[in-house]
Scaffold this motif. Structure first.
Motif, PDB file in Angstrom:
ATOM      1  N   MET A  11       0.811  -1.180   0.000  1.00 38.52           N
ATOM      2  CA  MET A  11       0.000   0.000   0.000  1.00 38.52           C
ATOM      3  C   MET A  11       0.868   1.263   0.000  1.00 38.52           C
ATOM      4  SD  MET A  11      -2.889   1.164   2.758  1.00 38.52           S
ATOM      5  CE  MET A  11      -1.919   1.782   4.092  1.00 38.52           C
ATOM      6  N   TYR A  12       1.882   1.316   0.838  1.00 40.90           N
ATOM      7  CA  TYR A  12       2.674   2.534   0.969  1.00 40.90           C
ATOM      8  C   TYR A  12       3.476   2.875  -0.288  1.00 40.90           C
ATOM      9  CZ  TYR A  12       1.243   2.496   5.816  1.00 40.90           C
ATOM     10  OH  TYR A  12       0.495   2.496   6.950  1.00 40.90           O
ATOM     11  N   PRO A  13       4.056   1.905  -0.975  1.00 37.62           N
ATOM     12  CA  PRO A  13       4.737   2.271  -2.225  1.00 37.62           C
ATOM     13  C   PRO A  13       3.784   2.912  -3.231  1.00 37.62           C
ATOM     14  CG  PRO A  13       5.476   0.111  -1.516  1.00 37.62           C
ATOM     15  CD  PRO A  13       4.327   0.495  -0.623  1.00 37.62           C
ATOM     16  N   GLY A  14       2.571   2.394  -3.341  1.00 39.67           N
ATOM     17  CA  GLY A  14       1.597   2.968  -4.256  1.00 39.67           C
ATOM     18  C   GLY A  14       1.191   4.377  -3.865  1.00 39.67           C
ATOM     19  N   LEU A  15       0.989   4.588  -2.577  1.00 34.92           N
ATOM     20  CA  LEU A  15       0.645   5.926  -2.100  1.00 34.92           C
ATOM     21  C   LEU A  15       1.777   6.916  -2.342  1.00 34.92           C
ATOM     22  CD1 LEU A  15      -1.161   5.100   1.266  1.00 34.92           C
ATOM     23  CD2 LEU A  15      -2.177   6.170  -0.756  1.00 34.92           C
ATOM     24  N   ALA A  16       2.995   6.493  -2.060  1.00 33.18           N
ATOM     25  CA  ALA A  16       4.138   7.375  -2.277  1.00 33.18           C
ATOM     26  C   ALA A  16       4.252   7.755  -3.740  1.00 33.18           C
ATOM     27  CB  ALA A  16       5.422   6.707  -1.796  1.00 33.18           C
ATOM     28  N   GLN A  17       4.084   6.790  -4.618  1.00 27.46           N
ATOM     29  CA  GLN A  17       4.166   7.061  -6.048  1.00 27.46           C
ATOM     30  C   GLN A  17       3.024   7.972  -6.503  1.00 27.46           C
ATOM     31  OE1 GLN A  17       4.027   3.612  -8.550  1.00 27.46           O
ATOM     32  NE2 GLN A  17       4.903   4.708 -10.283  1.00 27.46           N
ATOM     33  N   ALA A  18       1.832   7.707  -6.035  1.00 29.97           N
ATOM     34  CA  ALA A  18       0.670   8.500  -6.448  1.00 29.97           C
ATOM     35  C   ALA A  18       0.773   9.954  -6.008  1.00 29.97           C
ATOM     36  CB  ALA A  18      -0.608   7.878  -5.882  1.00 29.97           C
ATOM     37  N   HIS A  19       1.441  10.187  -4.889  1.00 32.91           N
ATOM     38  CA  HIS A  19       1.519  11.543  -4.348  1.00 32.91           C
ATOM     39  C   HIS A  19       2.908  12.164  -4.474  1.00 32.91           C
ATOM     40  CE1 HIS A  19      -2.550  11.391  -2.767  1.00 32.91           C
ATOM     41  NE2 HIS A  19      -2.287  10.138  -2.409  1.00 32.91           N
ATOM     42  N   GLY A  20       3.802  11.493  -5.163  1.00 34.48           N
ATOM     43  CA  GLY A  20       5.148  12.026  -5.343  1.00 34.48           C
ATOM     44  C   GLY A  20       5.915  12.163  -4.039  1.00 34.48           C
ATOM     45  N   ALA A  21       5.633  11.274  -3.112  1.00 34.70           N
ATOM     46  CA  ALA A  21       6.280  11.334  -1.804  1.00 34.70           C
ATOM     47  C   ALA A  21       7.465  10.384  -1.745  1.00 34.70           C
ATOM     48  CB  ALA A  21       5.275  10.957  -0.715  1.00 34.70           C
ATOM     49  N   ALA A  22       8.420  10.732  -0.919  1.00 39.07           N
ATOM     50  CA  ALA A  22       9.559   9.847  -0.692  1.00 39.07           C
ATOM     51  C   ALA A  22       9.101   8.657   0.145  1.00 39.07           C
ATOM     52  CB  ALA A  22      10.665  10.599   0.037  1.00 39.07           C
ATOM     53  N   LEU A  23       9.729   7.539  -0.054  1.00 34.05           N
ATOM     54  CA  LEU A  23       9.367   6.333   0.685  1.00 34.05           C
ATOM     55  C   LEU A  23      10.627   5.699   1.245  1.00 34.05           C
ATOM     56  CD1 LEU A  23       7.284   4.103   1.443  1.00 34.05           C
ATOM     57  CD2 LEU A  23       7.901   3.014  -0.714  1.00 34.05           C
ATOM     58  N   CYS A  24      10.586   5.400   2.520  1.00 32.24           N
ATOM     59  CA  CYS A  24      11.645   4.632   3.161  1.00 32.24           C
ATOM     60  C   CYS A  24      11.078   3.238   3.375  1.00 32.24           C
ATOM     61  CB  CYS A  24      12.047   5.266   4.479  1.00 32.24           C
ATOM     62  SG  CYS A  24      13.257   4.291   5.374  1.00 32.24           S
ATOM     63  N   PRO A  25      11.457   2.275   2.549  1.00 27.66           N
ATOM     64  CA  PRO A  25      10.827   0.969   2.630  1.00 27.66           C
ATOM     65  C   PRO A  25      11.112   0.207   3.926  1.00 27.66           C
ATOM     66  CG  PRO A  25      12.580   0.966   1.001  1.00 27.66           C
ATOM     67  CD  PRO A  25      12.434   2.369   1.484  1.00 27.66           C
ATOM     68  N   ASP A  26      12.217   0.474   4.580  1.00 28.24           N
ATOM     69  CA  ASP A  26      12.540  -0.247   5.817  1.00 28.24           C
ATOM     70  C   ASP A  26      13.373   0.663   6.713  1.00 28.24           C
ATOM     71  OD1 ASP A  26      13.121  -2.009   7.847  1.00 28.24           O
ATOM     72  OD2 ASP A  26      14.182  -3.441   6.581  1.00 28.24           O
ATOM     73  N   LEU A  27      12.698   1.355   7.605  1.00 29.10           N
ATOM     74  CA  LEU A  27      13.367   2.308   8.490  1.00 29.10           C
ATOM     75  C   LEU A  27      14.427   1.632   9.355  1.00 29.10           C
ATOM     76  CD1 LEU A  27      13.392   5.262   9.514  1.00 29.10           C
ATOM     77  CD2 LEU A  27      11.776   4.532  11.270  1.00 29.10           C
ATOM     78  N   LEU A  28      14.202   0.399   9.719  1.00 26.92           N
ATOM     79  CA  LEU A  28      15.130  -0.300  10.606  1.00 26.92           C
ATOM     80  C   LEU A  28      16.209  -1.081   9.855  1.00 26.92           C
ATOM     81  CD1 LEU A  28      12.592  -1.536  13.301  1.00 26.92           C
ATOM     82  CD2 LEU A  28      14.019   0.507  13.344  1.00 26.92           C
ATOM     83  N   ALA A  29      16.298  -0.904   8.558  1.00 28.60           N
ATOM     84  CA  ALA A  29      17.306  -1.620   7.763  1.00 28.60           C
ATOM     85  C   ALA A  29      18.727  -1.435   8.304  1.00 28.60           C
ATOM     86  CB  ALA A  29      17.221  -1.219   6.302  1.00 28.60           C
ATOM     87  N   PRO A  30      19.126  -0.225   8.727  1.00 29.17           N
ATOM     88  CA  PRO A  30      20.488  -0.100   9.272  1.00 29.17           C
ATOM     89  C   PRO A  30      20.723  -0.959  10.511  1.00 29.17           C
ATOM     90  CG  PRO A  30      19.590   2.054   8.746  1.00 29.17           C
ATOM     91  CD  PRO A  30      18.460   1.076   8.632  1.00 29.17           C
ATOM     92  N   ILE A  31      19.688  -1.175  11.298  1.00 37.85           N
ATOM     93  CA  ILE A  31      19.828  -2.015  12.490  1.00 37.85           C
ATOM     94  C   ILE A  31      19.935  -3.474  12.079  1.00 37.85           C
ATOM     95  CG2 ILE A  31      18.635  -2.828  14.570  1.00 37.85           C
ATOM     96  CD1 ILE A  31      17.675   0.075  14.935  1.00 37.85           C
ATOM     97  N   THR A  32      19.073  -3.914  11.179  1.00 41.47           N
ATOM     98  CA  THR A  32      19.142  -5.309  10.754  1.00 41.47           C
ATOM     99  C   THR A  32      20.434  -5.578   9.988  1.00 41.47           C
ATOM    100  OG1 THR A  32      17.782  -4.828   8.802  1.00 41.47           O
ATOM    101  CG2 THR A  32      16.638  -5.630  10.739  1.00 41.47           C
ATOM    102  N   ALA A  33      20.898  -4.594   9.224  1.00 40.31           N
ATOM    103  CA  ALA A  33      22.171  -4.765   8.514  1.00 40.31           C
ATOM    104  C   ALA A  33      23.329  -4.843   9.508  1.00 40.31           C
ATOM    105  CB  ALA A  33      22.386  -3.619   7.531  1.00 40.31           C
ATOM    106  N   GLY A  34      23.273  -4.022  10.543  1.00 32.40           N
ATOM    107  CA  GLY A  34      24.310  -4.078  11.576  1.00 32.40           C
ATOM    108  C   GLY A  34      24.329  -5.425  12.270  1.00 32.40           C
ATOM    109  N   TYR A  35      23.164  -5.952  12.547  1.00 27.96           N
ATOM    110  CA  TYR A  35      23.059  -7.272  13.180  1.00 27.96           C
ATOM    111  C   TYR A  35      23.609  -8.347  12.249  1.00 27.96           C
ATOM    112  CZ  TYR A  35      21.054 -11.413  15.329  1.00 27.96           C
ATOM    113  OH  TYR A  35      20.876 -12.650  15.888  1.00 27.96           O
ATOM    114  N   ALA A  36      23.245  -8.270  10.965  1.00 26.20           N
ATOM    115  CA  ALA A  36      23.727  -9.248   9.984  1.00 26.20           C
ATOM    116  C   ALA A  36      25.248  -9.181   9.841  1.00 26.20           C
ATOM    117  CB  ALA A  36      23.062  -9.018   8.632  1.00 26.20           C
ATOM    118  N   ALA A  37      25.813  -7.992  10.080  1.00 25.83           N
ATOM    119  CA  ALA A  37      27.262  -7.819   9.977  1.00 25.83           C
ATOM    120  C   ALA A  37      27.986  -8.199  11.266  1.00 25.83           C
ATOM    121  CB  ALA A  37      27.586  -6.368   9.612  1.00 25.83           C
ATOM    122  N   GLY A  38      27.225  -8.686  12.255  1.00 27.42           N
ATOM    123  CA  GLY A  38      27.862  -9.159  13.470  1.00 27.42           C
ATOM    124  C   GLY A  38      27.754  -8.243  14.668  1.00 27.42           C
TER     125      GLY A  38
END
Length: 70
Positions: A1-28
């Motif tokens: 839903m959110y990607p479609g809304l962002a596209q329809a309204h020309g808004a920026a979208l952050c698909p995964d706000l916690l990605a830096p945390i999960t990436a940090g965890y994956a990196a050890g």
């Protein structure tokens, strides 16, 4: 839903706000360093990782707003 809304309204979208945390965890990195004791909310270090990841995109967005206003 959110990607479609962002596209329809020309808004920026952050698909995964916690990605830096999960990436940090994956990196050890230990999640204890990145999350508060509730294991749900980011700690100060987790917030720093999120801001570092989002900072460039937010800066570009703000530059675009400034250019539009002129």
């Amino acid at each position: 839903m959110y990607p479609g809304l962002a596209q329809a309204h020309g808004a920026a979208l952050c698909p995964d706000l916690l990605a830096p945390i999960t990436a940090g965890y994956a990196a050890g990195k230990d999640l204890d360093d990145l999350l508060q004791d509730d294991r749900l909310h980011p700690s100060a270090a987790g917030v720093q990782a999120i801001v570092a990841a989002l900072g460039p995109a937010v800066g570009e967005w703000l530059d675009g707003i400034a250019l539009s206003a002129n």
